[in-house]
Design a protein around this motif. Sequence first.
Motif, short mmCIF file in Angstrom:
data_model
loop_
_atom_site.label_atom_id
_atom_site.label_comp_id
_atom_site.label_asym_id
_atom_site.label_seq_id
_atom_site.Cartn_x
_atom_site.Cartn_y
_atom_site.Cartn_z
N LYS A 19 0.83 -1.20 0.00
CA LYS A 19 0.00 0.00 0.00
C LYS A 19 0.87 1.25 0.00
O LYS A 19 0.54 2.25 -0.62
N SER A 70 -8.03 -6.12 -1.87
CA SER A 70 -6.97 -5.31 -2.48
C SER A 70 -5.93 -6.20 -3.15
O SER A 70 -5.52 -5.93 -4.29
N GLU A 113 -10.48 -0.06 -6.17
CA GLU A 113 -10.76 -0.33 -4.76
C GLU A 113 -11.74 0.68 -4.16
O GLU A 113 -12.58 0.33 -3.34
N GLU A 114 -11.64 1.93 -4.59
CA GLU A 114 -12.54 2.96 -4.07
C GLU A 114 -13.98 2.75 -4.52
O GLU A 114 -14.91 3.21 -3.86
N PHE A 148 -16.39 -3.51 -0.46
CA PHE A 148 -15.52 -3.72 0.70
C PHE A 148 -14.18 -3.02 0.43
O PHE A 148 -13.15 -3.66 0.25
N ARG A 149 -14.22 -1.70 0.44
CA ARG A 149 -13.05 -0.94 0.01
C ARG A 149 -11.87 -1.05 0.97
O ARG A 149 -10.75 -0.79 0.59
N ASN A 150 -12.11 -1.42 2.22
CA ASN A 150 -11.02 -1.52 3.20
C ASN A 150 -10.53 -2.95 3.41
O ASN A 150 -9.78 -3.23 4.33
N SER A 151 -10.99 -3.85 2.55
CA SER A 151 -10.61 -5.25 2.68
C SER A 151 -9.21 -5.48 2.10
O SER A 151 -8.95 -5.20 0.92
N ARG A 152 -8.31 -5.99 2.94
CA ARG A 152 -6.95 -6.26 2.50
C ARG A 152 -6.92 -7.38 1.46
O ARG A 152 -6.20 -7.31 0.47
N THR A 189 -6.10 1.52 -7.00
CA THR A 189 -6.75 2.38 -6.01
C THR A 189 -8.11 2.84 -6.49
O THR A 189 -9.09 2.86 -5.72
#
Length: 410
Positions: A162, A322, A310-311, A315-319, A307
């Motif tokens: 990241k 990503s 992902e935005e 589930f945008r904060n899912s590792r 990015t």
Amino acid sequence: MDLSRAEKLESQNEVQQQPSKGTSFLRTCFNGLNALSGVGILSIPYALAQGGWLSLVLIFLVAVLCWYTGLLLRRCMDTHPLIKTYPDIGGHAFGYKGRAIVSVFMYVELYLVAVEFLILEGDNLDKLFPNMVFKLAGMKIGGKQAFVVLTSLIVLPTTWLKSLGLLAYISAGGVLASFVLVICIFWIGAIDKVGFNESGATLNWSGMPIAISMFAFCYCGHTVFPTLCSSMKDRSKFSKVLLVCFITSTISYGSMAVMGYLMYGEHIKSQVTLNLPIKKLSTKIAIYTTLINPLTKYAIITAPIATAIEEKAVFRNSRSLSIFIRTALVISTTIVALTIPFFGYVMAFIGSFLSVTASMLLPCLCYLKLNKAARRFGLESIAIVSILVAGLFIGVVGTITSIKQIVNHL
């Protein structure tokens, strides 16, 4: 845009203007040169061979046009204090559709440059280690295809990061790498006695569309120019930054084009490193220097695309999501690189369709929309309309020609 969001952006912009914050003039020049000094330097001799000696004039013409449109982007930024990026300019000029169009051209260009990186690695590693065969999942893969797959496996873990601060620092060596490459080519021609004896063609009309498309690719740094400008301590000096960057890069491109064409003439390949005598130390230095940059820059190039996806995800904060998205990007670019392994023609397509649009057409259209005075008849309006006409012609002819060449070689 809601008020709180606007106030937050405004405060960020004010912070950037403080003398204690932001990037210095010299650092911005370096970053600008890094944006312009890419893989295009490898193919500039091939582009000259496509158009002949008189196409040298087009290198300088394209440089002047792109320098001027860079100034137009700078003027667009002056129309509103919240403008910081290229999509911001498109959004401020044409609303949501303008932002979307600029973003699409940016991301597609980045994606295809990532594909070019893989093709480049495959071609040059195959020259260093010919007849190499790898076993993957019980299958034997050899030649350029094997090195493309190997490169994708190497860069894959870097795309999962990241924070790309370290990679960004390493990739800043791109300017130095371009300088080293030019020195190596001169050394091989003069000291290693390859010589500068080829005469070459004066003019080749049939290859002109490919030539000018590749020249346009070499000056496609406009997508990052607004970001560089907004990051400066003193934005008023950005016009000087552009002048320094375009003069320096044009000297570098022009020198490489002339030396490569004089050395190999009509026999020049899509990457000048593929012509070099492999047993010479200077050749190995040139190729290894060429290989390092794509490995370090691949993650930087694909990160904005990942990015953006992902935005938009639920589930945008899912590792794990990503990692999945970034892995899928690597797999897809690998498939494209294996399917269309034609470095020069892919570069010509990027230059004619994407770079011409992002570097010539969109800056002019956005400036005309944001500046009413520019629409009045005068020298400025004539210059802008001329660039639009020239850009449309280059874009249409170059895109059609490059696609035909790709299809013919499949």
